[in-house]
Design a protein around this motif. Structure first.
Motif, PDB file in Angstrom:
ATOM      1  N   TYR A   1       8.774 178.121 -91.535  1.00  0.00           N
ATOM      2  CA  TYR A   1       9.653 177.648 -92.478  1.00  0.00           C
ATOM      3  C   TYR A   1      10.909 177.069 -91.898  1.00  0.00           C
TER       4      TYR A   1
ATOM      5  N   ASP B   1      14.787 165.888 -97.453  1.00  0.00           N
ATOM      6  CA  ASP B   1      13.326 165.384 -97.122  1.00  0.00           C
ATOM      7  C   ASP B   1      12.865 164.637 -96.081  1.00  0.00           C
TER       8      ASP B   1
ATOM      9  N   THR C   1      17.169 175.040 -95.002  1.00  0.00           N
ATOM     10  CA  THR C   1      17.512 173.636 -95.368  1.00  0.00           C
ATOM     11  C   THR C   1      18.925 173.426 -96.139  1.00  0.00           C
TER      12      THR C   1
ATOM     13  N   THR D   1      14.046 180.720-102.640  1.00  0.00           N
ATOM     14  CA  THR D   1      13.667 179.583-102.005  1.00  0.00           C
ATOM     15  C   THR D   1      14.314 178.423-102.122  1.00  0.00           C
TER      16      THR D   1
ATOM     17  N   SER E   1      12.293 175.718 -97.108  1.00  0.00           N
ATOM     18  CA  SER E   1      10.771 175.060 -97.193  1.00  0.00           C
ATOM     19  C   SER E   1       9.678 175.728 -96.211  1.00  0.00           C
TER      20      SER E   1
END
Length: 205
Positions: free
Chosen positions: A141, A76, A144, A130, A134
């Motif tokens: 895009y 995040d 991650t 997915t 992200s």
């Protein structure tokens, strides 16, 4: 081992969690980070509960200019910083892609791209998964499936393309930082110090 072959072997539905974890560790020990990322992605996809029990989410504090925030995970925090970098300069993504295109497309794909498929090798089975990427508010895009040290390395590249400098403009600090991440930060700081000394010497002369 070739990434495509590694992915085929690791993706075998009969392969156990322990076997994939062993492949992941072996890839890391050999410095095959792309293969390690593939194995980690398969583990996260097939055994998500086990990944959570393993404590994969590390609270991470980041700073962009004067805005400091703490996120529940490095992922995040990474996405927030990437979004901030890309929003700070309209041509940041173009500059980032240009840096990589000069040497030809990465075998493992880019880490930031306009299309999700460009994040993976052409024959990757994860192109539609997915869980591995992200979409940012800018419309591009971000891949991650990276450890925090690799996230930092990608942020360094993206910040360069955005005309930003570490640590003046930003910071990425997991609550528990690995030696690899700390060493990368030290290398960046040393490189900047050497450049400052070089330009300082040239100016003085």
């Amino acid at each position: 081992m070739d990434q495509s072959r590694f992915e085929t072997i690791a993706s075998d539905p009969h392969r156990t969690q322990a076997e994939i974890e062993s492949m992941y560790r072996n890839a890391l020990e050999k410095g095959e980070t792309e293969c390690a990322a593939i194995a980690r992605g398969i583990l996260d996809s097939r055994f998500p509960k086990a990944s959570k029990r393993g404590g994969s989410s590390i609270p991470t504090t980041v700073r962009f200019r004067h805005d400091t925030r703490t996120f529940a995970s490095g992922k995040d925090a990474y996405l927030w910083l990437a979004q901030a970098f890309l929003s700070s300069r309209d041509d940041a993504l173009d500059r980032y892609l240009s840096l990589h295109q000069r040497g030809g497309k990465r075998r493992g794909g880019y880490r930031f791209a306009r299309r999700p498929n460009d994040l993976f090798p052409n024959d990757s089975k994860h192109q539609c998964n997915t869980a591995h990427y992200s979409k940012l508010a800018t419309g591009c895009y971000a891949y991650t499936n990276l450890n925090n040290s690799d996230k930092f390395a990608q942020l360094i590249q993206l910040s360069y393309a955005s005309g930003l400098e570490f640590p003046d403009d930003w910071e990425f600090q997991p609550e528990t930082a690995t030696n690899d991440l700390n060493e990368r930060k030290e290398m960046v700081a040393l490189g900047r110090k050497l450049l400052d000394e070089l330009f300082g010497t040239e100016t003085a002369s």
